[in-house]
Design an enzyme around this catalytic site. Structure first.
Site, PDB file in Angstrom:
ATOM      1  N   SER A  95      36.678  13.356  49.570  1.00 46.97           N
ATOM      2  CA  SER A  95      35.872  14.486  50.019  1.00 46.97           C
ATOM      3  C   SER A  95      35.047  14.046  51.216  1.00 46.97           C
ATOM      4  CB  SER A  95      34.949  14.988  48.903  1.00 46.97           C
ATOM      5  OG  SER A  95      34.226  16.129  49.325  1.00 46.97           O
ATOM      6  N   GLU A  96      34.980  14.884  52.240  1.00 37.52           N
ATOM      7  CA  GLU A  96      34.370  14.453  53.501  1.00 37.52           C
ATOM      8  C   GLU A  96      32.872  14.202  53.418  1.00 37.52           C
ATOM      9  OE1 GLU A  96      35.585  18.856  54.274  1.00 37.52           O
ATOM     10  OE2 GLU A  96      36.217  17.201  53.001  1.00 37.52           O
ATOM     11  N   ASN A  97      32.229  14.624  52.322  1.00 41.18           N
ATOM     12  CA  ASN A  97      30.806  14.297  52.176  1.00 41.18           C
ATOM     13  C   ASN A  97      30.585  12.870  51.675  1.00 41.18           C
ATOM     14  OD1 ASN A  97      31.891  15.271  49.680  1.00 41.18           O
ATOM     15  ND2 ASN A  97      29.826  15.434  48.861  1.00 41.18           N
TER      16      ASN A  97
END
Length: 221
Positions: free
Chosen positions: A55-57
């Site tokens: 996940s890009e977070n």
């Protein structure tokens, strides 16, 4: 109304769409799941198969969604949904997470979309129907940086208009990036010939599917 529009068929549910896509992800792949229907895929990869969800977070190694009584409020994905962490999972800085994306380290990204063209163009961040279009987020980075891009979406918009088109009319996220599309009506590869239908929902015919698709559909050679 034509026979193609009235034939009885059973569309795939969102769960079935996610299960179909999950079954196609090979062992050992690093995969980013976009906001929306694609996040369901993590729920349907068997625990004995190693697929590393990103996940890009800043999460690497996500598992399925947690039970309501097992929620960890500090553990969320980029869509602010609660997630779990599989054994060996890790967290990293937002910038490091995007370095994974931009460095070509992801085997696959699965995004939702407003439109996909038969040359692989994808439009998934804005319709430009008003002046309050959302930010593109990480979609452009993912479409350009992942080794391959699949799309998981409904086959038609809420008004019945086709989302598989000859040419995108919405602002592009990326040109020529999509390799496969999973919808509630079919699984379709994007090839040099255009859209090639791999399978369809029960009871659906190619004629019926074509009636709901703007671009020309082909069967495997």
């Amino acid at each position: 109304m034509s026979a193609a529009e009235t034939v009885a068929f059973k569309p795939f549910s969102r769960t079935e769409m996610a299960q179909r896509a999950a079954a196609d992800i090979p062992e050992g792949w690093y995969v980013n799941l976009g906001i929306g229907i694609p996040t369901l895929i993590a729920d349907y990869v068997p625990t004995e198969r190693e697929v590393i969800f990103h996940s890009e977070n800043g999460v690497l190694g996500m598992g399925p969604a947690p039970a309501k009584d097992k929620i960890e409020p500090w553990l969320i994905n980029a869509g602010k949904q609660y997630v779990t962490l599989r054994a060996g999972g890790s967290f990293c800085h937002h910038a490091d997470s995007f370095a994974m994306i931009r460095g070509g380290h992801l085997d696959l990204c699965v995004l939702g979309a407003f439109q996909v063209a038969d040359n692989g163009d994808i439009a998934n961040w804005a319709t430009s129907e008003n002046d309050t279009a959302p930010a593109v987020g990480g979609a452009m980075d993912l479409a350009a940086g992942a080794k391959r891009l699949w799309v998981l979406m409904e086959h038609t918009a809420k008004d019945g208009s086709p989302k598989l088109v000859k040419q995108c009319s919405y602002p592009l996220t990326a040109p020529g990036a999509v390799k496969r599309v999973y919808t509630n009506l079919a699984t379709i590869d994007v090839t040099e010939r255009g859209f090639v239908v791999l399978d369809m929902a029960p009871g659906l015919t190619l004629e019926n599917l074509q009636a709901r698709t703007d671009a020309k559909l082909h069967l495997p050679a």
